[in-house]
Structures are given as structure tokens and as C-alpha cells.
Design a protein around this motif. Sequence first.
Motif, PDB file in Angstrom:
ATOM      1  N   SER A 128       4.176  52.927  63.192  1.00 45.38           N
ATOM      2  CA  SER A 128       5.182  53.330  64.183  1.00 45.38           C
ATOM      3  C   SER A 128       4.765  52.891  65.582  1.00 45.38           C
ATOM      4  N   ALA A 129       3.489  53.036  65.895  1.00 48.46           N
ATOM      5  CA  ALA A 129       2.998  52.615  67.214  1.00 48.46           C
ATOM      6  C   ALA A 129       3.138  51.105  67.387  1.00 48.46           C
ATOM      7  N   THR A 130       2.840  50.349  66.339  1.00 46.98           N
ATOM      8  CA  THR A 130       2.954  48.887  66.403  1.00 46.98           C
ATOM      9  C   THR A 130       4.386  48.470  66.736  1.00 46.98           C
ATOM     10  N   LEU A 131       5.347  49.065  66.052  1.00 46.80           N
ATOM     11  CA  LEU A 131       6.743  48.677  66.287  1.00 46.80           C
ATOM     12  C   LEU A 131       7.262  49.167  67.631  1.00 46.80           C
ATOM     13  N   ALA A 132       6.780  50.319  68.095  1.00 48.20           N
ATOM     14  CA  ALA A 132       7.147  50.772  69.444  1.00 48.20           C
ATOM     15  C   ALA A 132       6.589  49.799  70.486  1.00 48.20           C
TER      16      ALA A 132
END
Length: 193
Positions: free
Chosen positions: A102-106
Amino acid sequence: MMSGDCRRICVGMSLVWPGIWVGSVRSVTPELLKANRISVLVWVTPEVSPPSLPGTVQLIHIPLKDDHDTDLTPFFPVVTTAFKNCQGGGMMFVCLAGVSRSATLALAALVGNTDLPQMTLKYAYKTVKAARPFIHPNTGFFSQLVRYEKDVRGTSTVSMVQYPPYSGDMIPDVYLQEINQSVAAPFHAFVPI
């Protein structure tokens, strides 16, 4: 934008940038989505099925595992466009723990948004990390972000470096800075430098 007594972290989700939330699958409820005006939910996990969502929430389902070899790059432009288009609403990125996928895509949504000229990968990482201190995209994902920043912005502000030295393992230099700070912090507490 935030409801009740939520400030930055609310029921397992964190507001990391105006309009962008990062969290774990356990934090998602229809009530929470509505209360925080989230109009796009990016569900990045095959381990848990997405919940039933109100008709006002668009689901982007990316059922990929948190593995060094998993390729998230085809989804970087997708989430960037979705972020640009969710005017007046919010976007929530969730994975199993709210730490890596999730952090990567944010981060990709922020870096890919060239309407935010300050949003280099290094700036985005530090910004998201300040709001959600336990994010830690795996090194494969981080190397994909480095390439994406170079493709979108023409340069990269984060480098992949060998660590430990001579090991052949590569980590982003922002992780090396964090390692150096965590090792130096106890030393500085006892020995004036």
C-alpha cells in the motif's frame, strides 16, 4: 476531511497526504470510507477479499503478494491517474499490514503526479514515513519506484546502494540513512561528538 477525534492515524489508517490514506485491510469499513470521503479504494492483497463497498467507492483490486519479485509497475500509472481524478474525495491504499504494497502504490501516486513539482521520491517517502512511521516497501518495490521516478520526472532522487558492503544486496539509500541514524542515535546519547 477527518471525522470525530481522528487526527493523523485513525483505526489503522493514516492520512499521509491530503486525500491519500494508507492502511491495513482491517481498517476498512464502509462507515470509515464515508466519514473520510474516500472515493477510491486500492486493495493490494490476495490474502483477503475486498469487502462490499458503497456504490460511491471505486475499487482498484490488485491481488499481488508482497514479494521482492512482484512487479507493481503496471499499476503505477493506474493509481496516479486515479489520484489525479479523485477531486474532492480521498483515496485509500490498503494491503495486509499497511506497510509495503500500500505504501509503494501511495508513493507511486504522489511521484507520478507531476502537478506536485516538489513530490520527488525522496520527498514523498519522507512525507509518507513522517505520517506512517512503520512503512517499509520491500527493496524490489523500491527499485521499481526509483525507475518510475526517473521515467516520470527525468531523474531519481533515491539510489539503490549495496548493503551490507560487498554483499550484492541492494537497498534504497533512504533506508541506509535510517540505519545510520538508528545506529548513531544511541552512540550520540553517551558520547559527545
